[in-house]
Design an enzyme around this catalytic site. Sequence first.
Site, PDB file in Angstrom:
ATOM      1  CB  SER A 108      -0.986  -0.181   1.169  1.00 20.46           C
ATOM      2  OG  SER A 108      -1.353   1.194   1.513  1.00 20.46           O
ATOM      3  CG  HIS A 109       2.577   2.948  -2.899  1.00 25.58           C
ATOM      4  ND1 HIS A 109       2.332   1.497  -3.138  1.00 25.58           N
ATOM      5  CD2 HIS A 109       2.725   3.472  -4.162  1.00 25.58           C
ATOM      6  CE1 HIS A 109       2.039   1.285  -4.707  1.00 25.58           C
ATOM      7  NE2 HIS A 109       2.333   2.686  -5.075  1.00 25.58           N
ATOM      8  CB  SER A 110      -0.913   7.735  -1.614  1.00 28.76           C
ATOM      9  OG  SER A 110      -1.547   8.525  -2.479  1.00 28.76           O
TER      10      SER A 110
END
Length: 113
Positions: A28-30
């Site tokens: 998960s990342h942005s």
Amino acid sequence: TKDYIDLTIKCVEENGPYIVIIPGLALSHSRPDVSVKKTGLSLITLSKPVCFDCDNDPVDIVLTLAATDDTFHLEKLQSMAEFISDEDNIEFIKNAKTTEEVAKAINEFEPEE
């Protein structure tokens, strides 16, 4: 911050479950954002796996990367992708007795040049 968590969720809602990169694991990342106070990585192992409606379901390990700048963001994503591409590392995470031993293994991992 909660705003960064919301950004990571929004990315999946808009782009689909692209974060589920191998069976059982989501990265998960942005993008780097002002909602990130300090660059870091978190890991959670789930006793009850979750499904993202994709081929790599169910997910029981979630790594989340938060970065304050693009350079670190890309470097750490690449490093984590290499770390988790080794099946032995996935088994190590699943069977680790303490968070400290997992953190040490991740922090000491050196990707091949």
